[in-house]
Design a protein around this motif. Sequence first.
Motif, mmCIF file in Angstrom:
data_model
loop_
_atom_site.group_PDB
_atom_site.id
_atom_site.type_symbol
_atom_site.label_atom_id
_atom_site.label_comp_id
_atom_site.label_asym_id
_atom_site.label_seq_id
_atom_site.Cartn_x
_atom_site.Cartn_y
_atom_site.Cartn_z
ATOM 1 N N ILE A 102 -7.258 18.282 21.291
ATOM 2 C CA ILE A 102 -5.973 17.772 21.747
ATOM 3 C C ILE A 102 -6.235 16.915 22.986
ATOM 4 N N ARG A 118 -4.215 12.862 20.324
ATOM 5 C CA ARG A 118 -3.816 13.991 19.465
ATOM 6 C C ARG A 118 -2.937 14.915 20.295
ATOM 7 N N THR A 119 -1.726 15.143 19.832
ATOM 8 C CA THR A 119 -0.814 15.988 20.612
ATOM 9 C C THR A 119 -0.352 17.181 19.790
ATOM 10 N N ARG A 120 -0.075 18.251 20.491
ATOM 11 C CA ARG A 120 0.425 19.463 19.814
ATOM 12 C C ARG A 120 1.665 19.931 20.548
ATOM 13 N N GLU A 134 1.722 19.065 15.017
ATOM 14 C CA GLU A 134 0.765 18.157 15.662
ATOM 15 C C GLU A 134 0.935 16.735 15.164
#
Length: 425
Positions: A102, A118-120, A134
């Motif tokens: 992430i 990349r995000t969650r 995500e």
Amino acid sequence: MTLIDYVQTLSDNPYFGAGFGLFGLGAGAALLRKGMQAGMIFFRRHYMITLEVPCRDKSYQWLLQWITHKGAKETQHLSVETSFEQKETGHIKTRYDFIPSIGTHFIRYKGNWIRVERTREQQSLDIQMGIPFETVQLTAFGRDKTIYFNILEEARQMALKEYEGKTIMYTAMGSEWRQFGHPRKRRPLDSVILDTDIAERILNDCREFIENPSWYSDRGIPYRRGYLLYGPPGCGKSSFITALAGELERGICVLNLSERGLTDDRLNHLLAVAPQQTIILLEDIDAAFVSREESKEMKSAYDGLNRVTFSGLLNCLDGVASTEARILFMTTNYLERLDPALVRPGRVDVKEYIGWCSARQVEQMFLRFYRNIDNKSNELAKEFTESVVSQKRNVSPAQIQGFFMFHKNNPADVLKNVSHIWDVT
Ligand code: ADP
């Protein structure tokens, strides 16, 4: 004092003058910041392109692997996906796949720098899959969207390469299909030894079906075909379907109807969204229901169980339709327990009995197992077969295979212990 005189006096005041200067500086900085933000937004809007891929999208996993492969592996920030691969020998190998963690990464692709973010979401779960939501966002300079098309296509090709010569299994997770383990090496069709012609008959039927979509569309018949394999356990129903899927270069979506929480709606949805190029397999179809008569009596019991109802299944089977060839297999150990409504043409078009070993099967299994071990294996196979047949007892291929495993390297031994075959459960 006029207003002008008043302002003049104020600006002569050193304290006020300094404050005014500071205020001016602050306002200027704020303006500049706003201007830069607007400029940035303008620049991003007109001179940068972004692509957002949510985790629900089919390309998501491919893309992560591709990004890692492309250079994000040089980043120090990775996350790991551990999985287990079972070899045909039964040996289990642990496999670690590194994917970008992430956060933000940079990769270079065909002369362009691409920012990968990349995000969650900590707060929200993807309800269907039960995993945190995500996304991966790619940002690049320029206006040419084909760069993303090329990337997605490359990622897909890379994933396909990994699947070459392999069979992908899917299981249902929530209302989605999820790949189950790693793709397995295809099982050769001739490794499943069935009685004369059965395998060939089913394979030809499937091929003919796949090759003739217009026959169905001309007649307005849904483009699907249902197969039912029935017979005692351990005789090769599941193994054959797996090998057949490999031969037809398809994956398999396995579903057990007696699974708790599988409602009519969920089943319907699952059948509708099954991945392309797959065979759907409904295993042990008898275990899910009692016959229609009994089910009326048991209706109240069913109500509380949150399970698929018989009429729900019939509706789902009738509703399975797609533009691509939809092949559906069902297996059961007890044909007589199935309601006739389930096995009528349109739902089940081909019914095959996969039964106890015939003499020919016994002999072929022997030869296949010991072919490279003993040059007298032909004679031994005949002798073994006669000995098994003379016992006049039903034997399943699974029992024979299990028995051979006890005498892996010594075919002569199996002849001495034939009666022990039935000790294998
Ligand atoms: P079923 O689905 O009829 O219960 P399976 O396909 O699960 O049977 O078979 C169980 C095991 O027995 C598998 O390991 C398989 O390799 C072996 N086996 C069963 N039938 C055959 C067969 N006809 N030829 C070769 N191996 C078989």
